[in-house]
Write a protein that holds these residues in place. Sequence first.
Motif, PDB file in Angstrom:
ATOM      1  N   UNK A  18      -1.268  -7.094  -2.568  1.00  0.00           N
ATOM      2  CA  UNK A  18      -2.085  -6.043  -3.175  1.00  0.00           C
ATOM      3  C   UNK A  18      -3.544  -6.294  -2.798  1.00  0.00           C
ATOM      4  N   UNK A  19      -4.230  -5.274  -2.341  1.00  0.00           N
ATOM      5  CA  UNK A  19      -5.628  -5.393  -1.867  1.00  0.00           C
ATOM      6  C   UNK A  19      -5.772  -6.372  -0.702  1.00  0.00           C
ATOM      7  N   UNK A  20      -4.707  -6.553   0.066  1.00  0.00           N
ATOM      8  CA  UNK A  20      -4.777  -7.411   1.243  1.00  0.00           C
ATOM      9  C   UNK A  20      -4.278  -8.821   1.017  1.00  0.00           C
ATOM     10  N   UNK A  21      -4.292  -9.282  -0.233  1.00  0.00           N
ATOM     11  CA  UNK A  21      -3.792 -10.632  -0.549  1.00  0.00           C
ATOM     12  C   UNK A  21      -4.419 -11.701   0.323  1.00  0.00           C
ATOM     13  N   UNK A  22      -3.606 -12.645   0.812  1.00  0.00           N
ATOM     14  CA  UNK A  22      -4.128 -13.738   1.644  1.00  0.00           C
ATOM     15  C   UNK A  22      -4.848 -13.259   2.905  1.00  0.00           C
ATOM     16  N   UNK A  23      -4.457 -12.099   3.431  1.00  0.00           N
ATOM     17  CA  UNK A  23      -5.111 -11.598   4.641  1.00  0.00           C
ATOM     18  C   UNK A  23      -6.559 -11.204   4.397  1.00  0.00           C
ATOM     19  N   UNK A  63       0.803  -1.230   0.000  1.00  0.00           N
ATOM     20  CA  UNK A  63       0.000   0.000   0.000  1.00  0.00           C
ATOM     21  C   UNK A  63       0.836   1.281   0.000  1.00  0.00           C
ATOM     22  N   UNK A  64       2.177   1.141  -0.061  1.00  0.00           N
ATOM     23  CA  UNK A  64       3.053   2.319  -0.027  1.00  0.00           C
ATOM     24  C   UNK A  64       4.157   2.238  -1.087  1.00  0.00           C
ATOM     25  N   UNK A  65       3.794   1.813  -2.287  1.00  0.00           N
ATOM     26  CA  UNK A  65       4.720   1.808  -3.428  1.00  0.00           C
ATOM     27  C   UNK A  65       6.044   1.104  -3.123  1.00  0.00           C
ATOM     28  N   UNK A  66       5.936  -0.051  -2.490  1.00  0.00           N
ATOM     29  CA  UNK A  66       7.069  -0.922  -2.179  1.00  0.00           C
ATOM     30  C   UNK A  66       8.040  -0.340  -1.142  1.00  0.00           C
ATOM     31  N   UNK A  67       7.560   0.569  -0.320  1.00  0.00           N
ATOM     32  CA  UNK A  67       8.378   1.056   0.789  1.00  0.00           C
ATOM     33  C   UNK A  67       8.422  -0.008   1.882  1.00  0.00           C
ATOM     34  N   UNK A  68       9.607  -0.232   2.441  1.00  0.00           N
ATOM     35  CA  UNK A  68       9.723  -1.144   3.577  1.00  0.00           C
ATOM     36  C   UNK A  68       9.152  -0.482   4.829  1.00  0.00           C
ATOM     37  N   UNK A  69       8.450  -1.267   5.629  1.00  0.00           N
ATOM     38  CA  UNK A  69       7.978  -0.772   6.922  1.00  0.00           C
ATOM     39  C   UNK A  69       9.162  -0.642   7.869  1.00  0.00           C
ATOM     40  N   UNK A  70      10.070  -1.626   7.816  1.00  0.00           N
ATOM     41  CA  UNK A  70      11.240  -1.665   8.692  1.00  0.00           C
ATOM     42  C   UNK A  70      12.457  -2.132   7.889  1.00  0.00           C
TER      43      UNK A  70
END
Length: 199
Positions: free
Chosen positions: A139-144, A45-52
């Motif tokens: 994308x769009x939540x995938x498996x979650x 949801x953030x253009x492939x930015x890593x969270x950590x």
Amino acid sequence: MRPATRSTFDILYWFNLKAAESGRPLETAFLIKLLYLCQALHAASHQQQKLMPATFLSTEAGPIEPDAFLALEHGFELSTAVAPSADVEKTLNTVWQICQDKSLTELDFILSFDSALKSASARGRNAEITIGEMAGAYKNGGPLSRNEIAFNKFPDGSEVATKSSNLEAAPNAGQEVRFTADGRSVTKWAPTKRVSAKS
């Protein structure tokens, strides 16, 4: 691209606080998989930015972040942490709300639908799961986003009857109930009428 948080341990600190509030202790394997899901969902949801600033590898036990795993196995934890931004906390809350009541087995079942994990596994043992693969898989939540549907299916994809038992009636004392490899129940049955061929 710069990660959204300074460390995986700030995220682990947040999850440990949530676990303490809910009274549920979290095992290392569960925490590592939560980290992975947060990284993947944020990247999607953030253009492939890593969270950590973390690198996840594909293993037989699922995704693993080696540094965080070793630290947790040896009892390391932060006494204080940098609080996540509102945007990061939104991702963390989403993952926590979906996973907080799941068992490790259920989490593994969700990850069995993860195309990023499958792609990395195809490249060999301990292959890196790229941030691009994670973003594509979630994308769009995938498996979650479809895990509740997935839990209502057998491994072959067929629907599980959830409104009523798949037995016609409770077995009597002369019947024996067995289960197939995919979890379906089978009741031993014998015909009530004899069929004889015409002479």
